[in-house]
Scaffold this motif. Structure first.
Motif, mmCIF file in Angstrom:
data_model
loop_
_atom_site.group_PDB
_atom_site.id
_atom_site.type_symbol
_atom_site.label_atom_id
_atom_site.label_comp_id
_atom_site.label_asym_id
_atom_site.label_seq_id
_atom_site.Cartn_x
_atom_site.Cartn_y
_atom_site.Cartn_z
ATOM 1 N N PHE A 185 0.868 -1.110 0.149
ATOM 2 C CA PHE A 185 -0.074 0.120 0.146
ATOM 3 C C PHE A 185 0.728 1.154 0.067
ATOM 4 N N PRO A 186 0.138 2.486 -0.421
ATOM 5 C CA PRO A 186 1.280 3.664 -0.570
ATOM 6 C C PRO A 186 1.358 4.298 0.709
ATOM 7 N N ALA A 187 2.338 5.105 0.805
ATOM 8 C CA ALA A 187 2.683 5.500 2.045
ATOM 9 C C ALA A 187 1.709 6.381 3.070
ATOM 10 N N ASP A 188 0.959 6.987 2.197
ATOM 11 C CA ASP A 188 -0.155 7.793 3.167
ATOM 12 C C ASP A 188 -1.315 6.996 3.886
ATOM 13 N N ILE A 189 -1.416 5.969 3.547
ATOM 14 C CA ILE A 189 -2.324 5.214 4.201
ATOM 15 C C ILE A 189 -1.737 3.903 5.087
ATOM 16 N N ASN A 190 -0.463 3.690 4.979
ATOM 17 C CA ASN A 190 -0.172 2.630 5.777
ATOM 18 C C ASN A 190 -0.024 2.901 7.148
ATOM 19 N N PRO A 191 0.121 4.324 7.458
ATOM 20 C CA PRO A 191 -0.090 4.457 9.285
ATOM 21 C C PRO A 191 -1.501 3.918 9.687
ATOM 22 N N LYS A 192 -2.477 4.208 8.927
ATOM 23 C CA LYS A 192 -3.798 3.998 9.475
ATOM 24 C C LYS A 192 -4.008 2.576 9.467
ATOM 25 N N LEU A 193 -3.607 1.828 8.290
ATOM 26 C CA LEU A 193 -3.996 0.225 8.218
ATOM 27 C C LEU A 193 -3.044 -0.421 9.286
ATOM 28 N N THR A 194 -1.698 0.199 9.674
ATOM 29 C CA THR A 194 -0.743 -0.436 10.369
ATOM 30 C C THR A 194 -1.568 -0.491 12.014
ATOM 31 N N GLN A 195 -2.134 0.783 12.145
ATOM 32 C CA GLN A 195 -2.698 0.898 13.413
ATOM 33 C C GLN A 195 -3.971 0.059 13.553
ATOM 34 N N ALA A 196 -4.815 -0.155 12.789
ATOM 35 C CA ALA A 196 -5.764 -1.067 12.761
ATOM 36 C C ALA A 196 -5.152 -2.397 12.903
ATOM 37 N N PHE A 197 -4.213 -2.792 12.435
ATOM 38 C CA PHE A 197 -3.728 -4.128 12.630
ATOM 39 C C PHE A 197 -3.242 -4.280 14.065
ATOM 40 N N GLY A 198 -2.438 -3.368 14.526
ATOM 41 C CA GLY A 198 -1.783 -3.215 15.798
ATOM 42 C C GLY A 198 -3.024 -3.107 16.711
ATOM 43 N N GLN A 199 -3.957 -2.588 16.757
ATOM 44 C CA GLN A 199 -5.051 -2.643 17.679
ATOM 45 C C GLN A 199 -5.686 -4.121 17.932
ATOM 46 N N ARG A 200 -5.954 -4.507 16.722
ATOM 47 C CA ARG A 200 -6.553 -5.780 16.808
ATOM 48 C C ARG A 200 -5.710 -6.984 17.422
ATOM 49 N N LEU A 201 -4.452 -6.899 17.037
ATOM 50 C CA LEU A 201 -3.285 -7.720 17.787
ATOM 51 C C LEU A 201 -3.084 -7.353 19.220
ATOM 52 N N ASN A 202 -3.241 -6.397 19.571
ATOM 53 C CA ASN A 202 -3.392 -6.082 20.964
ATOM 54 C C ASN A 202 -4.495 -6.608 21.639
ATOM 55 N N ASP A 203 -5.573 -6.739 21.093
ATOM 56 C CA ASP A 203 -6.936 -7.442 21.523
ATOM 57 C C ASP A 203 -6.509 -8.887 21.670
ATOM 58 N N ALA A 204 -5.757 -9.353 20.866
ATOM 59 C CA ALA A 204 -5.462 -10.873 21.030
ATOM 60 C C ALA A 204 -4.291 -11.085 21.909
#
Length: 327
Positions: A40-59
């Protein structure tokens, strides 16, 4: 914890209590490593990485505390670099490899057949060969899809509802994207069913955008469907500007296009798919096998229509097309 041998116990006991914490730490297993491969392009990567990380924390997994994440990015649409990045992650003996979108997922699967792979993609994972079936993926691959490709026919119907008098549709594809042929096939079937003419143009670099739109204007194309592609996403301002200058009503595959000034978008949420994939990454780290985890699909879709077009001067448009604006 592995059983301590008698000789090791005697040495530890003779060293005294001060040495016990150090010895305990030495026997703790290393943190598992997640490989994170993104196209994915750089400008959306932080948003997607944050979504990924939050759910990983939930796990129950927190980066730096009980899991390590190795990131590899291809933010310029250079899909030829993804296999090398995937191989690098495999060489680091990651416990699970996350890959998104489809070019990254295909590169990850081609690199290895043993390390668990979890994807977040917009293509049909069965048709692209990632899994055997949605319910029983088989092998070492599973994940979530945001159905960007499968929604192409629905986007065409919505566009025709908004612009009822169209007779021809333009489709812009990136020939370097692995799913370009699939998207073209889907759109050919959809336009045939609706009795519309399909004009296909391609672009795999910024310098080819202007010529592609010039061809569409020369073919008297009435409206535009943009195929799903991370490279197009990273240049959405330029593509929106060209569509406006050429008076081509266009529908897009991500809400970010509409929020940037595009006419309309219809899509599921990339972030939701990343959250679903992160849940599977957590389950794999806990011992479940990708072969037993069915591919997840979105259940919520969003239609975004802008209320008015932004001023053309505010867009990053390039040289105008030759066709006079239509009303």
């Amino acid at each position: 914890m592995p059983r301590m041998r008698r000789r090791e116990f005697i040495l530890l006991a003779s060293a005294g209590p001060a040495a016990w914490p150090l010895a305990a730490r030495a026997q703790q297993p290393a943190m598992p490593v997640i490989g994170y491969l993104s196209g994915f392009p750089a400008d959306i990567n932080p948003k997607l990485t944050q979504a990924f990380g939050q759910r990983l924390n939930d796990a129950g997994y927190f980066e730096g505390r009980n899991v390590t994440i190795e990131y590899r990015w291809d933010e310029e649409g250079r899909y030829d670099r993804l296999p090398m990045m995937a191989a690098d992650l495999v060489g680091r003996r990651v416990a699970v490899l996350f890959a998104s979108p489809i070019p990254a997922a295909l590169a990850a699967k081609a690199t290895n057949s043993t390390i668990p792979i979890v994807f977040a993609i917009g293509s049909d994972p069965v048709e692209t060969g990632l899994v055997l079936s949605l319910n029983r993926p088989g092998g070492n691959v599973t994940g979530a899809t945001f159905l960007s490709v499968e929604l192409g026919a629905k986007r065409l119907e919505l566009l025709r509802d908004l612009v009822p008098k169209i007779a021809s549709i333009g489709l812009l594809v990136n020939p370097k994207n692995p799913n370009a042929a699939v998207q073209t096939k889907e759109m050919q079937a959809a336009t045939t069913a609706l009795g519309l003419q399909l004009n296909i143009v391609s672009a795999s670099s910024k310098s080819e955008f202007d010529s592609a739109f010039t061809v569409l204007v020369g073919q008297r194309t009435d409206a535009l469907v943009l195929s799903a592609d991370p490279f197009f996403f990273s240049h959405r301002d330029q593509l929106i500007g060209l569509a406006m200058r050429c008076s081509l009503p266009a529908i897009y595959y991500a809400r970010e296009f509409a929020l940037a000034g595009g006419l309309v978008s219809y899509a599921s949420s990339f972030g939701d798919s990343f959250r679903q994939a992160a849940t599977y990454v957590g389950r794999v780290l806990k011992g479940e096998k990708p072969a037993d985890l069915p591919v997840l699909q979105p259940t919520k879709f969003e239609l975004v229509i802008i209320s008015r077009l932004p001023r053309r001067s505010a867009l990053k448009c390039h040289r105008p097309c030759s066709r006079a604006p239509t009303r």
